[in-house]
Write an enzyme that holds these catalytic residues in place. Sequence first.
Site, short mmCIF file in Angstrom:
data_model
loop_
_atom_site.label_atom_id
_atom_site.label_comp_id
_atom_site.label_asym_id
_atom_site.label_seq_id
_atom_site.Cartn_x
_atom_site.Cartn_y
_atom_site.Cartn_z
N CYS A 196 35.69 40.87 56.75
CA CYS A 196 36.89 40.79 57.59
C CYS A 196 37.58 39.44 57.49
O CYS A 196 38.46 39.14 58.29
CB CYS A 196 36.55 41.11 59.04
SG CYS A 196 35.39 39.95 59.78
N TYR A 217 33.55 48.71 53.34
CA TYR A 217 34.98 48.56 53.57
C TYR A 217 35.37 47.09 53.51
O TYR A 217 34.54 46.19 53.59
CB TYR A 217 35.39 49.16 54.93
CG TYR A 217 34.86 48.42 56.13
CD1 TYR A 217 35.54 47.32 56.68
CD2 TYR A 217 33.65 48.79 56.72
CE1 TYR A 217 35.04 46.63 57.76
CE2 TYR A 217 33.15 48.11 57.82
CZ TYR A 217 33.85 47.02 58.34
OH TYR A 217 33.34 46.33 59.41
N ARG A 261 56.90 30.03 16.69
CA ARG A 261 56.89 30.44 18.09
C ARG A 261 55.46 30.53 18.61
O ARG A 261 54.53 30.80 17.86
CB ARG A 261 57.53 31.83 18.26
CG ARG A 261 58.96 31.96 17.79
CD ARG A 261 59.37 33.43 17.86
NE ARG A 261 60.66 33.68 17.25
CZ ARG A 261 61.79 33.86 17.90
NH1 ARG A 261 61.79 33.80 19.22
NH2 ARG A 261 62.92 34.09 17.27
N ARG A 294 56.76 43.58 23.84
CA ARG A 294 55.64 43.34 24.75
C ARG A 294 55.85 44.22 25.97
O ARG A 294 56.97 44.66 26.23
CB ARG A 294 55.55 41.87 25.16
CG ARG A 294 56.80 41.35 25.86
CD ARG A 294 56.75 39.85 26.04
NE ARG A 294 58.01 39.32 26.58
CZ ARG A 294 58.32 38.04 26.61
NH1 ARG A 294 57.48 37.14 26.15
NH2 ARG A 294 59.47 37.63 27.11
N HIS A 343 66.13 32.80 31.96
CA HIS A 343 64.83 32.27 32.40
C HIS A 343 64.63 32.50 33.89
O HIS A 343 63.58 32.98 34.33
CB HIS A 343 64.77 30.76 32.09
CG HIS A 343 63.54 30.09 32.63
ND1 HIS A 343 63.52 29.44 33.85
CD2 HIS A 343 62.29 30.00 32.14
CE1 HIS A 343 62.32 28.97 34.07
NE2 HIS A 343 61.54 29.29 33.05
N GLY A 392 59.27 31.56 28.69
CA GLY A 392 59.93 30.27 28.86
C GLY A 392 59.00 29.08 29.00
O GLY A 392 59.45 27.95 29.02
N SER A 409 29.51 42.62 59.58
CA SER A 409 30.83 42.32 59.04
C SER A 409 30.79 40.87 58.57
O SER A 409 30.54 39.96 59.38
CB SER A 409 31.92 42.50 60.10
OG SER A 409 33.18 42.22 59.54
N THR A 447 33.97 35.83 56.02
CA THR A 447 33.91 34.88 54.91
C THR A 447 34.78 33.65 55.10
O THR A 447 34.66 32.69 54.34
CB THR A 447 34.26 35.58 53.59
OG1 THR A 447 35.48 36.31 53.75
CG2 THR A 447 33.15 36.55 53.19
N ASP A 465 34.70 31.62 57.90
CA ASP A 465 33.75 30.63 58.41
C ASP A 465 32.55 30.48 57.47
O ASP A 465 31.97 29.38 57.38
CB ASP A 465 33.27 31.02 59.81
CG ASP A 465 34.23 30.52 60.89
OD1 ASP A 465 35.23 29.87 60.53
OD2 ASP A 465 33.98 30.79 62.08
N LYS A 506 52.25 38.31 21.12
CA LYS A 506 53.35 38.39 20.17
C LYS A 506 52.85 38.70 18.77
O LYS A 506 53.35 39.61 18.10
CB LYS A 506 54.13 37.07 20.17
CG LYS A 506 55.40 37.10 19.34
CD LYS A 506 56.21 35.81 19.53
CE LYS A 506 56.78 35.72 20.91
NZ LYS A 506 57.55 34.50 21.15
N ARG A 511 35.71 42.00 68.13
CA ARG A 511 34.88 40.78 68.20
C ARG A 511 34.99 40.18 69.60
O ARG A 511 36.10 39.94 70.10
CB ARG A 511 35.36 39.77 67.16
CG ARG A 511 34.47 38.52 67.11
CD ARG A 511 34.95 37.54 66.07
NE ARG A 511 36.20 36.88 66.47
CZ ARG A 511 36.87 36.04 65.69
NH1 ARG A 511 36.47 35.81 64.46
NH2 ARG A 511 37.98 35.46 66.12
N MET A 552 56.41 28.16 26.92
CA MET A 552 55.91 27.57 25.68
C MET A 552 57.09 27.25 24.75
O MET A 552 58.21 27.74 24.94
CB MET A 552 54.95 28.55 25.00
CG MET A 552 53.86 29.05 25.93
SD MET A 552 52.59 27.82 26.20
CE MET A 552 51.81 27.87 24.61
#
Length: 913
Positions: A844, A864, A96, A352, A468, A105, A777, A780, A782, A26, A630, A107
């Site tokens: 994956c 990938y 403000r 804005r 709002h 809305g 591959s 992530t 496990d 702002k 798999r 703040m």
Amino acid sequence: MGKWVYSFGDGKAEGRAGMRDLLGGKGANLAEMSTIGLPVPPGFTLTTEVCNSYYAHARSYPRGLKGEVAKALKGIEKAVGAKFGNPKNPLLVSVRSGARASMPGMMDTVLNLGLNDETVAGLARHSGDERFAYDSYRRFIQMFGNVVLDVEHHHFEEILELHKEDKEITLDTDLDADDWRTVIREFHAKVQEVSGAPFPQDPIEQLWAAIGAVFGSWMTPRAVTYRRIHNLPASWGTAVNIQAMVFGNMGDDCATGVAFTRDPSTGENEFYGEFLVNAQGEDVVAGIRTPQHLTLKGRTANKSSLASMEEVMPEVFGQLLEVREILERHYRDMQDIEFTVQRGTLYMLQTRNGKRTASAAIQIAVEMVAEGLITEAEAVARIEPSSLDQLLHPTLDPNARRDIVARGLPASPGAASGKIVFSADAAEAQAAGGESIILCRIETSPEDIHGMHAARGILTTRGGMTSHAAVVARGMGRPCVSGAGELRIDYASGVMRVDGHELKEGDVVTIDGATGEVMRGQVSTIQPELSGDFGTIMDWADGMRTMGVRANADTPLDAKTAREFGAEGIGLCRTEHMFFDTGRIVAVREMILADTVEDRRRALDKILPMQRDDFVQIFQIMQGLPVTIRLLDPPLNEFLPHGEVEMAEVAAATGVSVEHVRARKLKLDEWNPMLGHRGCRLGITYPEIYEMQARAIFEAAARVFKSHGETVAPEIMVPLVAVPKELEILKTLIDAVARAVMASEGVELDYLVGTMIELPRACLRAGEIAKTAEFFSFGTNDLTQTTYGLSRDDATSFLGTYEQRGIIDRDPFMTIDTSGVGELVKIGAERGRLARPGIKMGICGEHGGDPDSIRFCQSVGLDYVSCSPFRVPIARLAAARTALADTRGAAKKRGAKKTAKKAAKKKAKKKAR
């Protein structure tokens, strides 16, 4: 000592748009609008550094700040020709918030600050309008009392409503100056009663109390929740903007409004917004009065009986159109603006980049490229990948029967069905239990943010298109219908009434945020179609990204959906999901219950054709694109029944005794199955299982090649490898099956054998594993569990607390933990490439569809990412934005190097002289 305060106004400013980190969005934009000559009331900004210092020093202000504020205040006085606290000609200001990212809305704001029992009389004399002066004073007491003194808003509302009832009027604008004097006296008494102190009369005391309240609102629960939802760090802080008041409540030649330079719901290039005559800013967004449309076209489209601004203030409307054009050309983006008209003169209070729906963002970006405002790269960079979720899910079937009970404003597009709840807390609690919820409120407030986030959709009986509820819902991608005035909500009895009908809490309703319709019951949906501007953006994105995007797909339907969303292959096909089909589970259980290899092979022979047929369909759908399959991963006991009745059914179906089923289940049960007999360990102990799966894959590939002439490139993935020898043994088995199938089918097949890297040890020994593996591959999901020692299913009970207390920044199952799990991925990738240059690598886990995680994947050079089919477009766009950021970063580094070289040469020449 640093500079804490930056002034703006009178066609000049100490700040500029590029200083949003310091001045907040702002403050930076007020400074910019002043500089480019727009009519901005003078003011000044306390920087975000003040906020951070305030919290770092036990809510105390830095040395020198009060002097800078006093000096800046005198600058406003000089520009306006009024004095702060002067009883004859008082200067009033607004206070403000203004963080660097828009938080609508969340703040606090205080208007009309500087009024007291003396200055209100001076304002009345100077303005020549007693009603306006005392209306402004009561507004100030309400806002200051609520925001600063913690006097609940309802205390003031009750006093005001009772007074209007006594006078037999409905609108605030019908109250005269004497009425406001009476209301003010009662307000003062209520403040004394609730807070234990009289309402403060010293304007300087008021100013610093309001500044403290705005800084304090940075850490309110609603602001903290909003930042958590939108991933905004607390360390950013907020700025505070103090600005000379201009008044939209001085009479019928005054107004206040909110506008968007294009439609934020559809993206259509039409001026869009609302205003109120003789009102102040909070009246528009609070839903206290029904707002009027800016344009005649908007009024007509929404069948409003209220005159538009284009009709009642044509001259000012023309000026506003000019401002719209200036701002869009200057910022090269759709703007959300706030304005006030004081006695026929237009003032700009804010601009804005406007929040918009995903479909609007795409249309605006594509059209702005066509208009020559932005480049294709800028268009792609402007679309938030996660916002595409709004476009990738079902909408209401236009042919479905609809029992419409009410209509409101189409505030945020999309459709949702769910059970009615009337409070944000109930919405959050029931949604956590798996219920689909529609949050129904008379009007929402910032305190409802947690319930709005939990709900599938939001319905309000008050408020306009810029209320709002509407603004927050659009930012979250939630469908919203606002201002459904036919509905009457009774919180006490838990009932919503309309036209003689009652809808109780727990009843199911459907809302359509594109039409504003509210329907009884659940309405069927249809899948979205992605074309037009969406296709244009995705084509641009695909041309910019360097990383591939595949899908996790276990069935032919998944594979078809993935292709429709632009997947370039399948990065994870989980074969065990095929086993749970009702037509196969008996054969699978027969295989598990077998005591000998021969019996097990007989059961596997029944499963083989079923599995092969699945692969045939998937290969046909993927049309030669890579498919990573798999092999069986979960422990065998997952396929066995648990209760006595189920055990009896399995025994009867497989021809064994219940005792045998029970004994076999007991033998297979484990204390910690996730770390037990699963993954490649099954392939080592029961090689015939992996042998059958490999045969099904190769026979399917051969059949597709022979029948359709399409080359199929299966990638066979061995899960949970920790020791290189495990993969060596199983690759030997797979290669032997491949040779046998190729010989019997008379074809040559290309295939790869690789592994899922999902254990810390596998990352550390990746160099040795890569000597056998032809691709990696990273699993992530496990890998996160085994790195943290966490169960993904159980960790939800405390991870929220960890985030709130700052122990972790994000849920590591949602966004990859770059410093722990990510470090292991980086080590695994580096060591794998050293052992096998050019080895194909991807990810994956669920992280493959998370934009922040995709950024990390690009940084470690993965080829990938793979994610659920509905997240494929999100991943495509995120990968493109990441590639663009890398290009910009590289260019910035090159520029910095050139600058450093020039500076070094200049220094050397100077030294030589």
